[in-house]
Design a protein around this motif. Structure first.
Motif, short mmCIF file in Angstrom:
data_model
loop_
_atom_site.label_atom_id
_atom_site.label_comp_id
_atom_site.label_asym_id
_atom_site.label_seq_id
_atom_site.Cartn_x
_atom_site.Cartn_y
_atom_site.Cartn_z
N GLY A 158 0.81 -1.22 0.00
CA GLY A 158 0.00 0.00 0.00
C GLY A 158 0.85 1.27 0.00
O GLY A 158 0.59 2.22 -0.75
N GLY A 159 1.87 1.28 0.84
CA GLY A 159 2.75 2.45 0.93
C GLY A 159 3.48 2.69 -0.39
O GLY A 159 3.61 3.83 -0.85
N GLN A 160 3.95 1.60 -1.02
CA GLN A 160 4.65 1.74 -2.31
C GLN A 160 3.69 2.22 -3.39
O GLN A 160 4.06 3.02 -4.23
CB GLN A 160 5.26 0.40 -2.72
N ARG A 161 2.45 1.72 -3.33
CA ARG A 161 1.46 2.18 -4.32
C ARG A 161 1.22 3.68 -4.17
O ARG A 161 1.06 4.39 -5.15
CB ARG A 161 0.15 1.42 -4.15
N GLN A 162 1.21 4.16 -2.91
CA GLN A 162 1.00 5.60 -2.74
C GLN A 162 2.22 6.37 -3.26
O GLN A 162 2.09 7.47 -3.78
CB GLN A 162 0.65 5.92 -1.28
#
Ligand SMILES: Nc1ncnc2c1ncn2[C@@H]1O[C@H](COP(=O)(O)OP(=O)(O)OP(=O)(O)O)[C@@H](O)[C@H]1O
Ligand SMILES: [Mg+2]
Length: 266
Positions: A158-162
């Motif tokens: 999720g953090g990488q997607r953001q």
């Protein structure tokens, strides 16, 4: 585009947005919901402006209007001195080039069928701007490895997607970054990292930031100015440290009494 250094970057006056709920009977009209009532705000060049308020207070409605994604029922919005209210999409190119948005949930804002390379390049392609080595440059800026370009959104956390969503938003070198609850959908453990990344990029690139959150401690971490919203109105505004230290409005005091969730994590 020539910028008008003397004028504020964003100037909204008397914004009202009324929604009509779907009618529930053939004879009665749908109920009207006043999501925003006479909201005015001014965002200066390079200012980091936070908007805080509880769910349903009108934060996203206000952002959609400022981004030209929706039209006010009444009121006016000037971007870099130009009126945007009422302009047709084909005349909003200057806004699309200069203002980019990061949404709450990168899973739904990133097309799962596209590779990261194409997702990041998409705003450039849409605006007819050269892509060149920009994707690699942007991935590096958001702390992703160059190989990420060949992968798909579901292959990331999720953090990488953001991070991918932030790279994409920065692609056309906007002046303004608008973020609507950009860390609320993320695991608590990565919220601090993504907020710090946003704050660092805004700083390095000299961007203007309009940042929405329901959490004043998050706003305080990335913004200098805050507007507190309640029931479609701005009830208090000022330097975020002042509002934090001495909230004037009872609603702000109530917001502050709700646990400051990020303390200790940043
Ligand atoms: N398209 C719509 N049609 C009807 N009502 C709407 C629409 N969008 C928003 N509203 C209503 O307008 C009000 C403000 O909604 P908005 O989404 O702006 O709040 P918010 O502060 O962003 O909330 P949240 O923190 O939950 O995201 C709410 O009462 C909402 O139900
Ligand atoms: Mg919202």
């Amino acid at each position: 585009m020539p910028s008008h250094a003397g004028t504020p970057l964003i100037e909204a006056r008397g914004l009202t947005r009324v929604y009509h709920r779907p009618r529930s009977s053939l004879t009665k009209p749908g109920a009207a919901v006043e999501a925003l009532r006479e909201v005015s705000l001014t965002v200066g060049r390079g200012e980091r402006y936070g908007i805080v308020g509880e769910s349903g207070s009108g934060k996203s409605t206000l952002l959609r209007l400022l981004c030209g994604l929706d039209r006010p029922t009444s009121g006016s919005i000037r971007f870099d001195g130009r009126e945007i209210t009422g302009l047709p999409e084909r005349r909003l190119r200057f806004l699309r080039e200069n203002l980019q948005i990061v949404f709450q949930d990168p899973m739904s804002s990133l097309d799962p069928r596209m590779r990261v390379r194409d997702l990041v390049a998409e705003p450039l392609v849409a605006l007819g701007l050269p892509v060149g080595g920009r994707v690699a440059e942007l991935l590096e800026a958001v702390g992703l490895p160059a190989e990420a370009a060949e992968r798909y959104p579901h292959q990331f956390s999720g953090g990488q997607r953001q991070r991918i969503a932030i790279a994409r938003a920065l692609a056309p070198r906007p002046k303004v970054l608008v973020a609507d609850e950009p860390v609320s959908a993320l695991d608590v453990s990565v919220r601090g990292q993504i907020l710090n990344l946003l704050a660092d990029l805004v700083d390095e690139l000299g961007l203007t930031l309009v940042f929405v959150s329901h959490d004043l401690s998050v706003v305080r971490h990335v913004c200098e100015t805050v507007a507190v919203m309640s029931a479609g109105e701005i009830v208090e505004t000022g330097p975020v440290d002042d509002v934090w230290a001495a909230p004037a409005h009872p609603y702000t005091r109530a917001l502050l009494a709700a646990v400051p969730t990020l303390e200790g994590l940043l």
